[in-house]
Design a protein around this motif. Sequence first.
Motif, PDB file in Angstrom:
ATOM      1  N   GLY B 178       0.795  -1.220   0.000  1.00  0.00           N
ATOM      2  CA  GLY B 178       0.000   0.000   0.000  1.00  0.00           C
ATOM      3  C   GLY B 178       0.826   1.268   0.000  1.00  0.00           C
ATOM      4  O   GLY B 178       0.281   2.354  -0.028  1.00  0.00           O
ATOM      5  N   LEU B 179       2.138   1.141   0.009  1.00  0.00           N
ATOM      6  CA  LEU B 179       2.983   2.337  -0.036  1.00  0.00           C
ATOM      7  C   LEU B 179       2.672   3.135  -1.299  1.00  0.00           C
ATOM      8  O   LEU B 179       2.729   4.345  -1.307  1.00  0.00           O
ATOM      9  CB  LEU B 179       4.459   1.915  -0.011  1.00  0.00           C
ATOM     10  N   THR B 180       2.334   2.414  -2.359  1.00  0.00           N
ATOM     11  CA  THR B 180       2.099   3.089  -3.628  1.00  0.00           C
ATOM     12  C   THR B 180       0.613   3.275  -3.911  1.00  0.00           C
ATOM     13  O   THR B 180       0.256   3.850  -4.926  1.00  0.00           O
ATOM     14  CB  THR B 180       2.740   2.284  -4.777  1.00  0.00           C
ATOM     15  N   SER B 181      -0.246   2.799  -3.021  1.00  0.00           N
ATOM     16  CA  SER B 181      -1.684   2.973  -3.245  1.00  0.00           C
ATOM     17  C   SER B 181      -2.025   4.457  -3.286  1.00  0.00           C
ATOM     18  O   SER B 181      -1.445   5.261  -2.568  1.00  0.00           O
ATOM     19  CB  SER B 181      -2.460   2.280  -2.121  1.00  0.00           C
ATOM     20  N   SER B 182      -2.968   4.813  -4.144  1.00  0.00           N
ATOM     21  CA  SER B 182      -3.292   6.238  -4.265  1.00  0.00           C
ATOM     22  C   SER B 182      -4.546   6.595  -3.468  1.00  0.00           C
ATOM     23  O   SER B 182      -5.043   7.710  -3.555  1.00  0.00           O
ATOM     24  CB  SER B 182      -3.463   6.605  -5.739  1.00  0.00           C
ATOM     25  N   GLU B 183      -5.057   5.654  -2.689  1.00  0.00           N
ATOM     26  CA  GLU B 183      -6.269   5.905  -1.908  1.00  0.00           C
ATOM     27  C   GLU B 183      -5.896   6.485  -0.538  1.00  0.00           C
ATOM     28  O   GLU B 183      -5.168   5.861   0.229  1.00  0.00           O
ATOM     29  CB  GLU B 183      -7.024   4.590  -1.733  1.00  0.00           C
ATOM     30  N   ILE B 184      -6.377   7.671  -0.242  1.00  0.00           N
ATOM     31  CA  ILE B 184      -6.075   8.349   1.019  1.00  0.00           C
ATOM     32  C   ILE B 184      -7.381   8.531   1.792  1.00  0.00           C
ATOM     33  O   ILE B 184      -8.320   9.157   1.281  1.00  0.00           O
ATOM     34  CB  ILE B 184      -5.417   9.734   0.746  1.00  0.00           C
ATOM     35  N   HIS B 185      -7.426   7.990   3.002  1.00  0.00           N
ATOM     36  CA  HIS B 185      -8.646   8.079   3.805  1.00  0.00           C
ATOM     37  C   HIS B 185      -8.742   9.422   4.524  1.00  0.00           C
ATOM     38  O   HIS B 185      -7.750   9.893   5.086  1.00  0.00           O
ATOM     39  CB  HIS B 185      -8.697   6.952   4.833  1.00  0.00           C
ATOM     40  N   VAL B 186      -9.940   9.959   4.505  1.00  0.00           N
ATOM     41  CA  VAL B 186     -10.154  11.309   5.035  1.00  0.00           C
ATOM     42  C   VAL B 186     -11.371  11.327   5.963  1.00  0.00           C
ATOM     43  O   VAL B 186     -12.398  10.716   5.665  1.00  0.00           O
ATOM     44  CB  VAL B 186     -10.365  12.288   3.847  1.00  0.00           C
ATOM     45  N   ARG B 202     -16.772  16.424  -6.313  1.00  0.00           N
ATOM     46  CA  ARG B 202     -15.413  16.530  -6.863  1.00  0.00           C
ATOM     47  C   ARG B 202     -14.370  16.101  -5.842  1.00  0.00           C
ATOM     48  O   ARG B 202     -13.375  15.463  -6.177  1.00  0.00           O
ATOM     49  CB  ARG B 202     -15.118  17.970  -7.290  1.00  0.00           C
ATOM     50  N   PHE B 203     -14.584  16.498  -4.598  1.00  0.00           N
ATOM     51  CA  PHE B 203     -13.652  16.128  -3.529  1.00  0.00           C
ATOM     52  C   PHE B 203     -13.529  14.609  -3.456  1.00  0.00           C
ATOM     53  O   PHE B 203     -12.456  14.056  -3.337  1.00  0.00           O
ATOM     54  CB  PHE B 203     -14.153  16.684  -2.188  1.00  0.00           C
ATOM     55  N   ARG B 204     -14.681  13.943  -3.539  1.00  0.00           N
ATOM     56  CA  ARG B 204     -14.725  12.485  -3.391  1.00  0.00           C
ATOM     57  C   ARG B 204     -14.264  11.729  -4.614  1.00  0.00           C
ATOM     58  O   ARG B 204     -13.678  10.670  -4.494  1.00  0.00           O
ATOM     59  CB  ARG B 204     -16.173  12.054  -3.144  1.00  0.00           C
ATOM     60  N   GLU B 205     -14.591  12.261  -5.794  1.00  0.00           N
ATOM     61  CA  GLU B 205     -14.408  11.437  -6.995  1.00  0.00           C
ATOM     62  C   GLU B 205     -13.223  11.833  -7.855  1.00  0.00           C
ATOM     63  O   GLU B 205     -12.748  11.029  -8.652  1.00  0.00           O
ATOM     64  CB  GLU B 205     -15.690  11.465  -7.832  1.00  0.00           C
ATOM     65  N   GLY B 285       3.640  15.117  -8.863  1.00  0.00           N
ATOM     66  CA  GLY B 285       3.267  14.432 -10.098  1.00  0.00           C
ATOM     67  C   GLY B 285       2.471  13.166  -9.851  1.00  0.00           C
ATOM     68  O   GLY B 285       1.777  12.679 -10.737  1.00  0.00           O
ATOM     69  N   GLU B 286       2.556  12.622  -8.626  1.00  0.00           N
ATOM     70  CA  GLU B 286       1.796  11.407  -8.324  1.00  0.00           C
ATOM     71  C   GLU B 286       0.336  11.752  -8.065  1.00  0.00           C
ATOM     72  O   GLU B 286      -0.007  12.853  -7.646  1.00  0.00           O
ATOM     73  CB  GLU B 286       2.399  10.681  -7.114  1.00  0.00           C
ATOM     74  N   LYS B 287      -0.528  10.753  -8.328  1.00  0.00           N
ATOM     75  CA  LYS B 287      -1.976  10.952  -8.191  1.00  0.00           C
ATOM     76  C   LYS B 287      -2.466  10.430  -6.846  1.00  0.00           C
ATOM     77  O   LYS B 287      -1.865   9.516  -6.272  1.00  0.00           O
ATOM     78  CB  LYS B 287      -2.712  10.152  -9.280  1.00  0.00           C
ATOM     79  N   LEU B 288      -3.569  10.984  -6.408  1.00  0.00           N
ATOM     80  CA  LEU B 288      -4.232  10.423  -5.235  1.00  0.00           C
ATOM     81  C   LEU B 288      -5.713  10.748  -5.311  1.00  0.00           C
ATOM     82  O   LEU B 288      -6.129  11.656  -6.034  1.00  0.00           O
ATOM     83  CB  LEU B 288      -3.635  10.976  -3.935  1.00  0.00           C
ATOM     84  N   TYR B 289      -6.510   9.956  -4.632  1.00  0.00           N
ATOM     85  CA  TYR B 289      -7.906  10.350  -4.455  1.00  0.00           C
ATOM     86  C   TYR B 289      -8.316  10.110  -3.018  1.00  0.00           C
ATOM     87  O   TYR B 289      -7.715   9.304  -2.305  1.00  0.00           O
ATOM     88  CB  TYR B 289      -8.839   9.659  -5.456  1.00  0.00           C
ATOM     89  N   PHE B 290      -9.334  10.865  -2.596  1.00  0.00           N
ATOM     90  CA  PHE B 290      -9.766  10.831  -1.201  1.00  0.00           C
ATOM     91  C   PHE B 290     -10.954   9.909  -1.030  1.00  0.00           C
ATOM     92  O   PHE B 290     -11.900   9.941  -1.813  1.00  0.00           O
ATOM     93  CB  PHE B 290     -10.156  12.235  -0.721  1.00  0.00           C
ATOM     94  N   ARG B 291     -10.902   9.102   0.008  1.00  0.00           N
ATOM     95  CA  ARG B 291     -12.044   8.269   0.370  1.00  0.00           C
ATOM     96  C   ARG B 291     -12.495   8.678   1.769  1.00  0.00           C
ATOM     97  O   ARG B 291     -11.707   8.603   2.716  1.00  0.00           O
ATOM     98  CB  ARG B 291     -11.640   6.796   0.339  1.00  0.00           C
TER      99      ARG B 291
END
Lengths: 235, 324
Positions: B178-186, B202-205, B285-291
């Motif tokens: 998961g070091l490289t997982s782009s899912e960040i819990h919020v 937009r924040f979520r998706e 440059g790396e991507k992430l999204y918020f869950r």
Amino acid sequence: MQEDESYEIFPLGDQALTVCWGNRLSDAANREVGKGVARFNQAPFPGMRELVPAYTSLTIYYDPLYIRQHLAPAKTAYTYVCEQVKRILNQPVQITTASSRLIRIPVCYDPQLVPDQEHLLTYTGVRTEELIQWHTERTYRVYMMGFLPGFAYMGEVDERIRMPRKKQPVPAAAGSVGIAGIQTGIYPLASPGGWNIIGLTPVRLFDKNRKDPCLLSAGDSVQFFPIDKYEFAHY
Amino acid sequence: MHIIKAGILDSIQDGGRYGYQERGINPSGAMDRYALQEANVLLGNDPGEAGIELHFPASVIRFTQPLVLALTGADFGPRINDTPVPLRQCIVVNEGDVLHFSRLNKGARAYLSVKDGFGLEKWLGSMSTHLRASAGGYHGRRLQKGDLLPLNTKRDYGALVQEDSFTVLPWKAPDKEGLTSSEIHVLKGHEWDRLTTEGKTRFREQEFTISRQADRMGYRLEGEALASIPADELLSSAVSFGTIQLLPDGKLIVLMADHQTTGGYPRPGHVITADHGKLAQKQPGEKLYFRLTEMTFAEELLYLQEQALRRLQQECLTNWAKYG
């Protein structure tokens, strides 16, 4: 337990929560914050890490792992801390004299030393002598600390010498005394910032080698007094 | 330990300096606390011991005495005397051995800890370098060429070296998935409802990109601006590691280890503590999204991380006991 309607509690992530007495700055609300600090210092709860008072809010940092393992295995640490906070805020409080110390700070307002002062004089239409009089006449309350180590947000500034914060931050020297809206503050370190600089103090607001590196604390009273550039140079 | 070539930003950090935020002194500390703790636990140190946080390109280090070290966090292709060495294992080195980092393979921050820790003085209860106040750590600054870091080494670890050169001890910490997982819990922040319905979606998706303006203070995110409902300006109040601030232009910034103690921007959310390390290992440059998640989940995940660390600690202490 009686619920006090005058505040709201909300989480600040999973290691802190904030108690908030509204979003309108007043001496009364800020004194509530000070009383809160005194209550928690007087009777801290286990797992409490630190307190961060602000204008009308008090944030309490806690150790969720310690609380879960030792105190509240059956509920969230947040729920446990909420209960503690409500209990402690209901307790009587003794305000000590330490929470109302008066600190006098010398400031040199000589325009030769502080050329930036010109902007405020132009904006407000006052003269240097008036600026000195109105800035030093009042005793200010330190509402909160933040922005930089040892930086105090103080108020309220006389309305004749108020000026909004600059849109773009500009570099300011350590010891710069500035005005932003109803507030006055002093840069403890050289830093970019948006405050309108009106003077310089030779006093060190922050010194990492002192036992207590920061001169000021939330709740302090501060009064400025003018010095000339010779006194400044030989302070 | 002798720094023979400086890295771009290598500094001494520990678990952070707590108790002085009320005076405006922010905690500093390692960006990926779990990785630093892991290095210490491998070595049998207290998990809160200070280590070096390295950014790539990192320092080149020459050892001036035999010692045991561990490297965790990012993979910068570490080599000793030009031979590749593993991450998450204890390595005994000799006087004269040279450690360098050959390439950025994965992650953003590597940690180097030494057995028994560094012999540095604490400032306000912590060894973390406070770069802004020029205090703590090694002379309050990042490491530079020529620096000689004093160690606390309690015994002569040279006896553990089995051959002429360095020796890798057998036990290891598991590779963190998961070091490289782009899912960040919020967790939702107090000003979540200042976002419009569209802003919340937009924040979520939306997939966010970490901008070039990403450092130890915070990460500015690139993405479509989030619309908010007009509301009163906020009075400043405390902000924390992981606090997500909504800037006036609708962009987001996530506060990291060197964040200011207070802020006045709306806070739609807070990254949970258990995901700070994951975020700390992301590069511009790396991507992430918020869950979005709940407090129960945030605390549970933190607890599970702590349990994993405790198990590793037990195992490592048992192993160290064999070495007397």
